[in-house]
Motif scaffolding. Sequence first.
Motif, PDB file in Angstrom:
ATOM      1  N   THR A  50       0.679  -1.267   0.052  1.00 43.46           N
ATOM      2  CA  THR A  50       0.090  -0.109  -0.034  1.00 43.46           C
ATOM      3  C   THR A  50       0.921   1.268   0.123  1.00 43.46           C
ATOM      4  OG1 THR A  50      -1.863  -1.238   1.268  1.00 43.46           O
ATOM      5  CG2 THR A  50      -1.747   1.302   1.064  1.00 43.46           C
ATOM      6  N   MET A  51       1.857   1.240   1.059  1.00 41.03           N
ATOM      7  CA  MET A  51       2.658   2.605   0.815  1.00 41.03           C
ATOM      8  C   MET A  51       3.413   2.655  -0.330  1.00 41.03           C
ATOM      9  SD  MET A  51       5.535   3.268   3.756  1.00 41.03           S
ATOM     10  CE  MET A  51       6.551   4.703   3.890  1.00 41.03           C
ATOM     11  N   GLU A  52       3.809   1.569  -1.106  1.00 41.22           N
ATOM     12  CA  GLU A  52       4.645   1.650  -2.432  1.00 41.22           C
ATOM     13  C   GLU A  52       3.719   2.397  -3.308  1.00 41.22           C
ATOM     14  OE1 GLU A  52       5.958  -2.359  -3.072  1.00 41.22           O
ATOM     15  OE2 GLU A  52       7.711  -2.166  -1.900  1.00 41.22           O
ATOM     16  N   ARG A  53       2.554   1.902  -3.565  1.00 37.68           N
ATOM     17  CA  ARG A  53       1.601   2.549  -4.538  1.00 37.68           C
ATOM     18  C   ARG A  53       1.404   3.918  -4.147  1.00 37.68           C
ATOM     19  NH1 ARG A  53      -1.258  -1.134  -7.374  1.00 37.68           N
ATOM     20  NH2 ARG A  53      -0.989  -3.325  -7.268  1.00 37.68           N
ATOM     21  N   ILE A  54       1.220   4.362  -2.948  1.00 40.07           N
ATOM     22  CA  ILE A  54       0.948   5.760  -2.799  1.00 40.07           C
ATOM     23  C   ILE A  54       2.278   6.716  -3.134  1.00 40.07           C
ATOM     24  CG2 ILE A  54       0.787   7.522  -0.879  1.00 40.07           C
ATOM     25  CD1 ILE A  54      -0.827   5.351   0.798  1.00 40.07           C
ATOM     26  N   ILE A  55       3.270   6.197  -3.012  1.00 40.70           N
ATOM     27  CA  ILE A  55       4.590   6.831  -3.062  1.00 40.70           C
ATOM     28  C   ILE A  55       4.627   6.922  -4.651  1.00 40.70           C
ATOM     29  CG2 ILE A  55       7.064   6.737  -3.050  1.00 40.70           C
ATOM     30  CD1 ILE A  55       6.972   5.411  -0.296  1.00 40.70           C
ATOM     31  N   LEU A  56       4.503   5.606  -5.411  1.00 38.73           N
ATOM     32  CA  LEU A  56       4.701   5.778  -6.732  1.00 38.73           C
ATOM     33  C   LEU A  56       3.689   6.439  -7.400  1.00 38.73           C
ATOM     34  CD1 LEU A  56       5.521   4.316  -9.389  1.00 38.73           C
ATOM     35  CD2 LEU A  56       3.866   2.588  -9.274  1.00 38.73           C
ATOM     36  N   SER A  57       2.460   6.738  -6.930  1.00 39.81           N
ATOM     37  CA  SER A  57       1.468   7.692  -7.416  1.00 39.81           C
ATOM     38  C   SER A  57       1.938   9.282  -7.410  1.00 39.81           C
ATOM     39  CB  SER A  57       0.149   7.427  -6.691  1.00 39.81           C
ATOM     40  OG  SER A  57       0.176   8.001  -5.592  1.00 39.81           O
ATOM     41  N   HIS A  58       2.547   9.463  -6.247  1.00 37.26           N
ATOM     42  CA  HIS A  58       3.016  10.761  -6.087  1.00 37.26           C
ATOM     43  C   HIS A  58       4.325  10.955  -7.009  1.00 37.26           C
ATOM     44  CE1 HIS A  58       0.892  12.536  -2.808  1.00 37.26           C
ATOM     45  NE2 HIS A  58       0.783  11.159  -2.283  1.00 37.26           N
TER      46      HIS A  58
END
Length: 286
Positions: A50-58
């Motif tokens: 979940t954290m990886e996806r959030i960072i990737l989107s930013h």
Amino acid sequence: MLFIFNMSLRLEKVPVLWRTSCLVPAPKVPRPTEPNHFRPVALTSHLMKTMERIILSHLCTQCFQHHPAITAEEEAGGCSVCQVPIAEGKSVQQTVDVLQKKLEQLGSVKQGSFCVDCETYHATGNVVGQPSKLLYVMHNSETPLSCMALFEGGPYLVADANFDVLMSKLKSHFQNAKGHKVESRGSRYRYCDFLIKVGTVTMSSSARGISVEVEYCPCVVPGDCWNLMKEFMQSFLGTSVPELPSVFAAKPEGLFAAADCVDTMTQYLELFNKLRKLQIPGSNVR
């Protein structure tokens, strides 16, 4: 969860358990009896994913904002641009309507419109007896902040929108061939992973033909997706499915060279030059 993510970023540390994977053997056959009948599956932490996806989107947002032309080029998938013959007894617009209806019957969803245009410039100061060299400046609504300049049979460059201003300053070297501007304008459709654009090609308010662009978005290597694209195009083009675009065959790596936006624009240029020579009776559009 938000508090934990922010603390991890602030401390610049990731918990060990988040970075630990659990390997689970998954059977590949109904009744496994040997070690090679299993394949390893790594189970990682849902919090880490979940954290990886959030960072990737930013990160993606920042990249798209500061480098629009580059990201648009990188995003281009395997693409084919072809001419569709006008149905017997029908006009250009009627043939376009038929194609759009077939796409909608397949379940395609209309997603706005598109426009690809091409302006022609004659190079001045050529050697006496030699033909004038042509420079084509092209724009694509999919990449609004960039344009492409392509010499006839020569090199190309991808620049920002200020290139048009530069061309106006180079009148002594390049003369705009007024009346030779060609554009393809029409509707965009999405069907699963396919992006389809059906356009009417016009020159001086006269319809010259129909263009169809089909892009398979997940794959940038034409050799890996051409058969799939060809099968999909047959579903609404029938016998008018094009052959393999020559732009791919001309590359040293052939079909297995990664496609980009220049390949797409080169195909449009080939189509425009072909349709410039055609004259369709009663083809004026407004």
